[in-house]
Motif scaffolding. Structure first.
Motif, PDB file in Angstrom:
ATOM      1  N   GLU A  29      -9.553  -7.580 119.486  1.00 50.97           N
ATOM      2  CA  GLU A  29      -9.118  -8.565 118.489  1.00 50.97           C
ATOM      3  C   GLU A  29      -8.568  -7.886 117.228  1.00 50.97           C
ATOM      4  O   GLU A  29      -7.528  -8.264 116.697  1.00 50.97           O
ATOM      5  N   ASN A  30      -9.267  -6.841 116.773  1.00 49.89           N
ATOM      6  CA  ASN A  30      -8.862  -6.130 115.559  1.00 49.89           C
ATOM      7  C   ASN A  30      -7.481  -5.507 115.675  1.00 49.89           C
ATOM      8  O   ASN A  30      -6.686  -5.575 114.755  1.00 49.89           O
ATOM      9  N   ARG A  31      -7.250  -4.861 116.817  1.00 46.30           N
ATOM     10  CA  ARG A  31      -5.963  -4.192 117.001  1.00 46.30           C
ATOM     11  C   ARG A  31      -4.838  -5.237 117.018  1.00 46.30           C
ATOM     12  O   ARG A  31      -3.797  -5.040 116.391  1.00 46.30           O
ATOM     13  N   GLN A  37      -4.838  -8.167 115.624  1.00 49.69           N
ATOM     14  CA  GLN A  37      -4.654  -8.694 114.270  1.00 49.69           C
ATOM     15  C   GLN A  37      -3.906  -7.708 113.379  1.00 49.69           C
ATOM     16  O   GLN A  37      -3.030  -8.080 112.607  1.00 49.69           O
ATOM     17  N   HIS A  38      -4.254  -6.451 113.504  1.00 46.40           N
ATOM     18  CA  HIS A  38      -3.598  -5.416 112.717  1.00 46.40           C
ATOM     19  C   HIS A  38      -2.097  -5.376 113.025  1.00 46.40           C
ATOM     20  O   HIS A  38      -1.256  -5.326 112.124  1.00 46.40           O
TER      21      HIS A  38
END
Ligand SMILES: [Zn+2]
Ligand SMILES: [Zn+2]
Length: 284
Positions: free
Chosen positions: A223-225, A227-228
């Motif tokens: 999810e983080n990647r 979003q980034h």
């Protein structure tokens, strides 16, 4: 959730290292309710025609695509291209070169294996690739069939994986060459699955050299990647794409359509193309 608004822009077929035919991939996409798909085989566009034909018959929009192998600073960079003119002479010349180099590489790896006392022939490997582009998975299949190994992974681990005894380098172009080639063929270029090995700074330098967008949805991203990368795209006015990178169950599962990519992604691409070339993309 309205399923017919979802798409998958990263699918492989047996024209490269996938297991399903282009027709089977498109039918599967229909089954799971996708509105559009892109077939992006490695360095070949030979599977597109069959996919487009099936898609128009059963009502799935098929975007012409390809995943090109490139190398930069010793890193493997995959570049996705969409909406190019498949008949463009410049593009065709490159793809022909890729095909010749792929054949040469397979022949070399077979020679290396023969030298190690492993008996397999080009005919056997070609038989497995069924006229599509020859790759290491086909060598692995023959090795397995002949009992030299028990699992697919073993082939890569012992013989044909990076740094293994029979390994040979793949032919790769520089990313800039790829962007240039895609843009000449009136397509859009995207950085495929940009992991942490590539910095934002490097991504933006590619944008200066002609890259149009980045893949932000991919099975290897958390999810983080995602979003980034989404933020990076917003901040720098980049297009986005995404998909399942499905190889038709080679790793045991068929992921087609499992990574919700909205149809608006394609709409944005078409808008950019229309502005740039003052025309409609050929498909859709
Ligand atoms: Zn890739
Ligand atoms: Zn891929």
């Amino acid at each position: 959730m309205i399923k017919d608004k979802w798409i998958d822009l990263h699918l492989h077929t047996n024209y490269s290292d996938g297991l399903l035919t282009p027709s089977q991939v498109v039918k599967k996409a229909k089954e799971v309710g996708l509105k559009a798909v892109a077939i992006v085989d490695h360095d070949t566009i030979d599977g597109i025609e069959e996919a487009v034909e099936t898609g128009s018959r059963i009502g799935v929009e098929v975007v012409p695509g390809v995943e090109l192998s490139s190398q930069y600073n010793g890193k493997d960079i995959h570049i996705l291209a969409y909406y190019f003119d498949p008949d463009h002479t410049y593009l065709k010349r490159y793809l022909k070169k890729f095909r010749e180099e792929r054949y040469r590489r397979a022949a070399k790896m077979i020679q290396n294996l023969n030298r190690l006392g492993i008996h397999l022939t080009m005919d056997e490997v070609e038989e497995r690739s069924k006229g599509g582009s020859i790759g290491r998975p086909h060598l692995a299949e023959v090795l397995m069939e002949k009992g030299y190994i028990e699992t697919f992974q073993e082939a890569f681990h012992h013989y044909i994986g990076y740094h293994s005894e029979a390994y040979e380098e793949k032919y790769k172009i520089h990313p800039e060459e790829a962007f240039d080639l895609i843009s000449k063929a009136k397509g859009l270029s995207f950085l495929a699955h940009p992991g942490h090995f590539i910095s934002d700074h490097e991504i933006l330098s590619f944008v200066k050299s002609g890259l149009d967008g980045i893949e932000i949805i991919h099975p290897k991203f958390n999810e983080n990647r995602t979003q980034h990368l989404q933020q990076l795209a917003w901040d720098n006015d980049l297009l986005i794409c995404g998909g399942s990178d499905c190889h038709g169950g080679r790793d045991g599962q068929i992921y087609i359509g499992k990574y919700n990519v909205p149809y608006t992604v394609l709409r944005d691409m078409k808008l950019v193309l229309r502005k740039r070339w003052d025309t409609h993309p050929s498909t859709g």
